[in-house]
Design a protein around this motif. Structure first.
Motif, short mmCIF file in Angstrom:
data_model
loop_
_atom_site.label_atom_id
_atom_site.label_comp_id
_atom_site.label_asym_id
_atom_site.label_seq_id
_atom_site.Cartn_x
_atom_site.Cartn_y
_atom_site.Cartn_z
N GLY A 181 0.80 -1.21 0.00
CA GLY A 181 0.00 0.00 0.00
C GLY A 181 0.84 1.26 0.00
N LEU A 182 0.14 2.38 -0.11
CA LEU A 182 0.77 3.69 -0.07
C LEU A 182 0.92 4.15 1.37
N PHE A 183 2.11 4.61 1.71
CA PHE A 183 2.33 5.19 3.03
C PHE A 183 1.91 6.65 3.02
N SER A 184 2.35 7.38 1.99
CA SER A 184 1.99 8.80 1.92
C SER A 184 2.10 9.32 0.49
N VAL A 185 1.41 10.44 0.27
CA VAL A 185 1.51 11.20 -0.97
C VAL A 185 1.74 12.65 -0.54
N SER A 186 2.74 13.28 -1.14
CA SER A 186 3.03 14.68 -0.84
C SER A 186 3.46 15.37 -2.13
N GLU A 187 3.58 16.67 -2.07
CA GLU A 187 4.00 17.39 -3.27
C GLU A 187 4.77 18.64 -2.89
N ASP A 188 5.53 19.13 -3.87
CA ASP A 188 6.31 20.35 -3.65
C ASP A 188 6.57 21.00 -5.00
N PHE A 189 6.92 22.26 -4.98
CA PHE A 189 7.26 23.01 -6.18
C PHE A 189 8.73 23.35 -6.14
N PHE A 190 9.43 23.09 -7.24
CA PHE A 190 10.85 23.40 -7.36
C PHE A 190 10.99 24.42 -8.49
N GLU B 151 13.28 26.53 -9.30
CA GLU B 151 14.55 26.59 -10.03
C GLU B 151 14.61 25.56 -11.16
N ARG B 152 13.89 24.47 -11.01
CA ARG B 152 13.84 23.43 -12.05
C ARG B 152 12.58 23.52 -12.90
N GLY B 153 11.61 24.31 -12.44
CA GLY B 153 10.33 24.39 -13.14
C GLY B 153 9.50 23.13 -12.97
N HIS B 154 9.63 22.47 -11.80
CA HIS B 154 8.94 21.21 -11.55
C HIS B 154 7.89 21.34 -10.45
N HIS B 155 6.78 20.68 -10.68
CA HIS B 155 5.78 20.43 -9.65
C HIS B 155 5.89 18.93 -9.40
N ALA B 156 6.49 18.55 -8.29
CA ALA B 156 6.76 17.14 -8.00
C ALA B 156 5.71 16.57 -7.05
N VAL B 157 5.22 15.37 -7.39
CA VAL B 157 4.32 14.63 -6.52
C VAL B 157 5.06 13.38 -6.10
N PHE B 158 5.17 13.18 -4.78
CA PHE B 158 5.95 12.08 -4.20
C PHE B 158 5.02 11.01 -3.64
N PHE B 159 5.23 9.77 -4.05
CA PHE B 159 4.46 8.63 -3.59
C PHE B 159 5.41 7.70 -2.82
N ILE B 160 5.12 7.47 -1.54
CA ILE B 160 5.92 6.53 -0.75
C ILE B 160 5.10 5.26 -0.56
N PHE B 161 5.64 4.15 -1.07
CA PHE B 161 5.00 2.84 -0.94
C PHE B 161 5.65 2.02 0.15
N GLU B 162 4.85 1.21 0.82
CA GLU B 162 5.40 0.16 1.67
C GLU B 162 5.94 -0.91 0.74
N GLY B 163 7.02 -1.56 1.09
CA GLY B 163 7.57 -2.58 0.23
C GLY B 163 8.12 -3.75 1.01
N GLN B 164 8.48 -4.78 0.28
CA GLN B 164 9.04 -6.00 0.88
C GLN B 164 10.17 -6.48 0.00
N VAL B 165 11.27 -6.88 0.63
CA VAL B 165 12.41 -7.43 -0.11
C VAL B 165 12.08 -8.87 -0.47
N LEU B 166 12.22 -9.18 -1.76
CA LEU B 166 11.96 -10.54 -2.24
C LEU B 166 13.26 -11.33 -2.41
N GLY B 167 14.36 -10.62 -2.70
CA GLY B 167 15.64 -11.29 -2.92
C GLY B 167 16.66 -10.32 -3.45
N GLY B 168 17.79 -10.87 -3.87
CA GLY B 168 18.87 -10.04 -4.38
C GLY B 168 19.86 -9.69 -3.28
N GLU B 169 20.90 -8.98 -3.66
CA GLU B 169 21.92 -8.53 -2.71
C GLU B 169 22.10 -7.03 -2.88
#
Length: 146
Positions: free
Chosen positions: A65-74, A76-94
């Motif tokens: 699921g989603l932990f949070s959604v937030s946004e900010d304006f940058f 100097e870059r001309g960006h309107h950024a929307v940030f999505f933080i997801f909960e996750g689980q490690v399946l494998g790899g190093e």
């Protein structure tokens, strides 16, 4: 302003007391974030989160699921950024650093230290510890904690 979607994955260690953090090189010095990055054209949020986590940490992950959604304006870059933080689980790899020119370090960090880098309200540390999220719905399929 150009809209930019950015995804992050909150991965916990087996004890549930540490989050995996990535130390990025920046113009104004190094800084920590959760593994993540910009969503590419034609990618879903889920696809981007899984890809970015793999690229930045070497780990195969699934997202919940989603932990949070937030946004900010940058202005100097001309960006309107929307940030999505997801909960996750490690399946494998190093843990590996595939892009040493971008990433300085990948490490498990205690939650009380990691929350300072998440840009969430101080009271949200309780939510991080409680592992709370809301469903992420992709094409009608509910994706929740695993």
């Amino acid at each position: 302003m150009k809209r930019v979607d950015v995804v992050y994955v909150m991965l916990r260690d087996d004890s549930g007391e540490k989050l995996l953090m990535v130390k990025n090189y920046g113009d104004k010095g190094s800084y920590y974030t959760l593994p993540g990055g910009a969503v590419e054209a034609g990618e879903t949020l889920q696809e981007a989160a899984i890809r970015e986590a793999k690229e930045e940490t070497g780990l195969d992950v699934s997202i919940g699921g989603l932990f949070s959604v937030s946004e900010d304006f940058f202005d100097e870059r001309g960006h309107h950024a929307v940030f999505f933080i997801f909960e996750g689980q490690v399946l494998g790899g190093e843990i590996t650093i595939a892009f040493p020119e971008e990433i300085e370090e990948v490490k498990w960090m205690p939650i009380q230290e990691a929350v300072h880098y998440l840009y969430i309200p101080e009271k949200a540390e309780e939510q991080v510890r409680a592992n709370r999220s809301v469903p992420y719905i992709l094409r009608g399929q509910v994706i929740q904690k695993r």
